[in-house]
Design an enzyme around this catalytic site. Structure first.
Site, PDB file in Angstrom:
ATOM      1  N   GLN A   1       6.426  -8.786   3.788  1.00  0.00           N
ATOM      2  CA  GLN A   1       6.026  -8.336   2.462  1.00  0.00           C
ATOM      3  C   GLN A   1       7.203  -8.423   1.482  1.00  0.00           C
ATOM      4  O   GLN A   1       7.037  -8.838   0.333  1.00  0.00           O
ATOM      5  CB  GLN A   1       5.508  -6.899   2.532  1.00  0.00           C
ATOM      6  CG  GLN A   1       4.211  -6.751   3.318  1.00  0.00           C
ATOM      7  CD  GLN A   1       3.870  -5.303   3.612  1.00  0.00           C
ATOM      8  OE1 GLN A   1       4.731  -4.414   3.536  1.00  0.00           O
ATOM      9  NE2 GLN A   1       2.623  -5.044   3.953  1.00  0.00           N
TER      10      GLN A   1
ATOM     11  N   GLN B   1       5.304  -6.143   9.743  1.00  0.00           N
ATOM     12  CA  GLN B   1       4.915  -6.952   8.600  1.00  0.00           C
ATOM     13  C   GLN B   1       5.690  -6.619   7.336  1.00  0.00           C
ATOM     14  O   GLN B   1       5.564  -7.306   6.320  1.00  0.00           O
ATOM     15  CB  GLN B   1       3.408  -6.830   8.327  1.00  0.00           C
ATOM     16  CG  GLN B   1       2.924  -5.449   7.941  1.00  0.00           C
ATOM     17  CD  GLN B   1       2.541  -4.620   9.145  1.00  0.00           C
ATOM     18  OE1 GLN B   1       3.276  -4.551  10.127  1.00  0.00           O
ATOM     19  NE2 GLN B   1       1.397  -3.981   9.088  1.00  0.00           N
TER      20      GLN B   1
ATOM     21  N   MET C   1      -0.137  -0.013   9.027  1.00  0.00           N
ATOM     22  CA  MET C   1      -0.522   0.137  10.426  1.00  0.00           C
ATOM     23  C   MET C   1      -1.976  -0.278  10.637  1.00  0.00           C
ATOM     24  O   MET C   1      -2.321  -0.896  11.649  1.00  0.00           O
ATOM     25  CB  MET C   1      -0.311   1.584  10.879  1.00  0.00           C
ATOM     26  CG  MET C   1      -0.384   1.762  12.385  1.00  0.00           C
ATOM     27  SD  MET C   1       0.888   0.820  13.243  1.00  0.00           S
ATOM     28  CE  MET C   1       0.026   0.406  14.751  1.00  0.00           C
ATOM     29  N   GLY C   2      -2.832   0.031   9.676  1.00  0.00           N
ATOM     30  CA  GLY C   2      -4.216  -0.397   9.774  1.00  0.00           C
ATOM     31  C   GLY C   2      -4.337  -1.906   9.707  1.00  0.00           C
ATOM     32  O   GLY C   2      -5.107  -2.524  10.459  1.00  0.00           O
TER      33      GLY C   2
ATOM     34  N   GLY D   1      -9.266   1.115   4.048  1.00  0.00           N
ATOM     35  CA  GLY D   1      -7.899   1.399   3.630  1.00  0.00           C
ATOM     36  C   GLY D   1      -7.025   0.167   3.719  1.00  0.00           C
ATOM     37  O   GLY D   1      -7.475  -0.913   4.121  1.00  0.00           O
ATOM     38  N   ALA D   2      -5.765   0.347   3.358  1.00  0.00           N
ATOM     39  CA  ALA D   2      -4.871  -0.814   3.306  1.00  0.00           C
ATOM     40  C   ALA D   2      -3.469  -0.488   3.806  1.00  0.00           C
ATOM     41  O   ALA D   2      -2.523  -1.188   3.477  1.00  0.00           O
ATOM     42  CB  ALA D   2      -4.796  -1.347   1.874  1.00  0.00           C
ATOM     43  N   GLY D   3      -3.319   0.569   4.602  1.00  0.00           N
ATOM     44  CA  GLY D   3      -2.009   0.899   5.149  1.00  0.00           C
ATOM     45  C   GLY D   3      -1.507  -0.176   6.100  1.00  0.00           C
ATOM     46  O   GLY D   3      -2.294  -0.894   6.726  1.00  0.00           O
TER      47      GLY D   3
ATOM     48  N   CYS E   1       0.820  -1.215   0.000  1.00  0.00           N
ATOM     49  CA  CYS E   1       0.000   0.000   0.000  1.00  0.00           C
ATOM     50  C   CYS E   1       0.852   1.263   0.000  1.00  0.00           C
ATOM     51  O   CYS E   1       0.427   2.309  -0.475  1.00  0.00           O
ATOM     52  CB  CYS E   1      -0.928   0.003   1.205  1.00  0.00           C
ATOM     53  SG  CYS E   1      -0.053   0.034   2.759  1.00  0.00           S
TER      54      CYS E   1
END
Length: 420
Positions: free
Chosen positions: A127, A123, A200-201, A196-198, A57
């Site tokens: 990734q 994470q 931290m989210g 959203g896709a950040g 993201c």
């Protein structure tokens, strides 16, 4: 340094991240997992020698090793432009380019989560490893790129284990879970929504799910990102246009759009609470800048916490974070120095190997003549090994080239006459 590799291949990183580009461009560039290998195949067909693409993201970037970096640069930008359905000149201003040692440094920083929107996001290395795995499957990773990434993983591990730089995002997500439990009690009876896709989210959503929140839905203005998060979290995804209805159903809303516009308004939350008959909503805004209108704080039944609110509970203060970041950077600098030194040292391997083979050949020849007479065998071996160097040194001295003679003399003394 003469070069990273004896083959004179160059390392190159070209991409767009949260600092260099707009979210709109990153959405256009984003590659879902099934799209990565075909993209790499195109680059290979174009002639790019080694390549890997990291698509998250917050960043879409191509890492490559090639003997002709200028040509590789042109080919990669062209393929990124094709992906975005824009021309190369339009996207060029939003791309960053790193070459050589700076490219390697960038790869190390990304793997160690020191280049992330929130430093220390745990994470990120996973990734990068996923991107690496796909590139290996595509057959686009050679020995040089493999060495870089294996070294980068080692540095990332040291940063995680030897500093507390990764504790901040984990602590913030844990505090979010703690507050959610205090407000709603048993999370297994709750519904969650991620907008959203950040990173931290996603981390916060993952922590909530691990704490028992099983009914969770992801949405994003770019459907592919919502689907990717849903696969990773083993939860549902839905259409972004349904966010008002989904907000009415959600007990916990996590936002992570990282746009410069608010995606959750006070009016949206007020209407949701009305439908919910004032059953409270807990909102966790992980966006940078914020995704939720601060006026939501004035809506009865809405409990809004942004990263600063959560961090006040989770962390002691800014100074400790900066100290950990400095410690992590020091680890990275040392590992990079060792990595570059190792690359340079490897350029001597073929010569050392040839020298060893030559010595072994002479040893075998001498043993064939005097295997039973150690004195004669060792004298003959010394004479044979020193014959050519002695002739070359005498010839160099005879031509009276002072600089060449001094350099050769110094080298011989360092190699053979230096005392331990």
């Amino acid at each position: 340094m003469a070069g990273l590799f004896s083959s004179d291949a160059k390392v190159l990183v070209i991409g767009a991240n949260h600092r260099s580009s707009s979210l709109a461009l990153r959405d256009r560039l984003f590659l879902d997992e099934p799209e990565v290998i075909p993209f790499l195949d195109k680059l290979k067909d174009d002639g790019v020698e080694q390549c890997l693409v990291v698509s998250t993201c917050d960043r879409v970037e191509v890492h490559c090793v090639d003997h002709n970096p200028a040509r590789a640069h042109e080919l990669i930008v062209a393929r990124l432009a094709e992906r975005a359905e824009l021309d190369s000149h339009t996207i060029a201003s939003q791309l960053y380019v790193h070459e050589g040692e700076e490219a390697v440094r960038h790869i190390f920083r990304v793997a160690a989560s020191l280049d992330s929107l929130m430093v220390g996001e745990p994470q990120v290395v996973a990734q990068v490893k996923d991107a690496h795995r796909l590139a290996v499957e595509a057959g686009s990773v050679g020995a040089e790129l493999e060495r870089i990434f294996q070294a980068a993983y080692g540095t990332a591990k040291r940063v995680r284990t030897e500093t507390a730089v990764g504790e901040r995002p984990v602590s913030i997500a844990s505090v979010g879970v703690q507050i959610a439990k205090e407000l709603h009690g048993d999370l297994s009876r709750c519904r969650g929504l991620l907008i959203g896709a950040g990173d931290m989210g996603e981390l916060t959503a993952q922590n909530l799910i691990e704490a028992g929140l099983s009914d969770f839905t992801c949405i994003h203005s770019f459907a592919g990102r919502a689907q990717r998060i849903a696969r990773h979290l083993s939860c549902h995804f839905d259409d972004f246009d349904n966010r008002n209805r989904l907000a009415c159903e959600a007990d916990i809303i996590v936002t992570s759009m990282n746009k410069r516009t608010r995606v959750v308004s006070a009016d949206m939350v007020a209407k949701a609470l009305q439908v919910r008959k004032n059953k409270p909503i807990f909102l966790i805004d992980t966006g940078i800048p914020g995704d939720v209108d601060p006026a939501v704080n004035d809506v009865d039944g809405a409990f809004l916490y942004d990263l600063h609110d959560l961090e006040r509970v989770a962390m002691e203060g800014r100074a400790s974070r900066e100290a950990e970041a400095r410690a992590a950077s020091a680890i990275l600098d040392k590992d990079l120095h060792d990595f570059f030194r190792g690359k340079e040292e490897r350029t001597a391997v073929p010569l050392v190997s040839s020298l060893r083979d030559r010595f072994e050949t002479e040893r075998q020849a001498v043993l064939a003549l005097h295997a039973n007479d150690a004195d004669k065998a060792t004298r003959l071996l010394i004479n044979r090994l020193l014959h050519t160097p002695s002739e070359e040194l005498r010839a160099l001295a005879a031509v009276k080239k002072k600089k060449e003679w001094e350099a050769a003399s110094d080298l011989v003394e360092r190699l053979f006459l230096k005392k331990d």
